[in-house]
Write an enzyme that holds these catalytic residues in place. Structure first.
Site, PDB file in Angstrom:
ATOM      1  N   ASP A   7       0.883  -1.160   0.000  1.00  0.00           N
ATOM      2  CA  ASP A   7       0.000   0.000   0.000  1.00  0.00           C
ATOM      3  C   ASP A   7       0.923   1.212   0.000  1.00  0.00           C
ATOM      4  O   ASP A   7       1.445   1.600   1.046  1.00  0.00           O
ATOM      5  CB  ASP A   7      -0.910   0.007   1.221  1.00  0.00           C
ATOM      6  CG  ASP A   7      -1.809   1.228   1.272  1.00  0.00           C
ATOM      7  OD1 ASP A   7      -2.263   1.674   0.201  1.00  0.00           O
ATOM      8  OD2 ASP A   7      -2.047   1.744   2.378  1.00  0.00           O
ATOM      9  N   GLU A  67      -1.235  -1.507  -4.683  1.00  0.00           N
ATOM     10  CA  GLU A  67      -2.496  -0.788  -4.872  1.00  0.00           C
ATOM     11  C   GLU A  67      -2.279   0.378  -5.821  1.00  0.00           C
ATOM     12  O   GLU A  67      -1.288   1.101  -5.716  1.00  0.00           O
ATOM     13  CB  GLU A  67      -3.049  -0.292  -3.537  1.00  0.00           C
ATOM     14  CG  GLU A  67      -4.448   0.272  -3.679  1.00  0.00           C
ATOM     15  CD  GLU A  67      -5.128   0.484  -2.355  1.00  0.00           C
ATOM     16  OE1 GLU A  67      -6.216  -0.089  -2.164  1.00  0.00           O
ATOM     17  OE2 GLU A  67      -4.595   1.227  -1.522  1.00  0.00           O
ATOM     18  N   ASP A 140      -2.636   1.075   7.117  1.00  0.00           N
ATOM     19  CA  ASP A 140      -1.838   0.904   5.892  1.00  0.00           C
ATOM     20  C   ASP A 140      -1.361  -0.539   5.742  1.00  0.00           C
ATOM     21  O   ASP A 140      -1.297  -1.062   4.632  1.00  0.00           O
ATOM     22  CB  ASP A 140      -0.646   1.864   5.895  1.00  0.00           C
ATOM     23  CG  ASP A 140      -1.089   3.301   6.071  1.00  0.00           C
ATOM     24  OD1 ASP A 140      -1.360   3.960   5.060  1.00  0.00           O
ATOM     25  OD2 ASP A 140      -1.193   3.752   7.228  1.00  0.00           O
TER      26      ASP A 140
END
Length: 162
Positions: A7, A67, A140
């Protein structure tokens, strides 16, 4: 398959290492890479590079799932997150890893079954899928786990149709 989930972020970059065999995930490690706000951007990116490189060296994942950038209103933040994301993409190429990128909608759809799911719903499903006692923190890191789960599901499906 061993998956490194990312992420991306310059202040906080979430990571996860998952093993996926059959239909079962096993959580190997997760956490965040942080950088101080006052650190120059290029040094922040180098720190993220070094720490991610250490993870790859230690755990030897074959796959990297990152992501996609979600652009809201802050262009400056989007650019720096995009640069952090670029660090991950560079490392995947250097290490000859299988790379996949997923939008937040795809991750939510894969993990929860609903693309507009709330963050809390995704975190609850991550906990359930991995049989964890509690929701992984910080957010996160939980997001990085969800990205890796999405890749496990998606890669298997996409491999069948090739």
């Amino acid at each position: 398959m061993r998956i490194l989930g990312i992420d991306p972020g310059t202040a906080i970059c979430g990571f996860s290492i998952l093993d996926y065999e059959g239909n079962h995930f096993k959580l190997v490690d997760f956490g965040v890479i942080t950088t101080p706000a006052k650190m120059d951007l290029e040094k922040r990116l180098l720190h993220i590079y070094d720490k991610t490189h250490e993870l790859i060296t230690k755990y030897e994942p074959e796959h990297m799932a990152v992501e996609d950038l979600f652009f809201n209103n802050n262009a400056k933040t989007a650019l720096s997150v995009g640069q952090a994301r670029g660090v991950s993409l560079l490392l995947s190429a250097q290490k000859n890893m299988i790379l996949a990128s997923y939008t937040p909608l795809q991750v939510k759809q894969s993990v929860v079954g609903y693309g507009r799911a709330e963050k809390r719903q995704v975190q609850e499903m991550v906990k359930i899928i991995l049989k964890m006692d509690k929701i992984p923190k910080p957010d996160d890191a939980a997001d990085a786990i969800a990205v890796a789960i999405c890749h496990g599901h998606s890669y298997k499906i996409n491999s069948i149709y090739k």
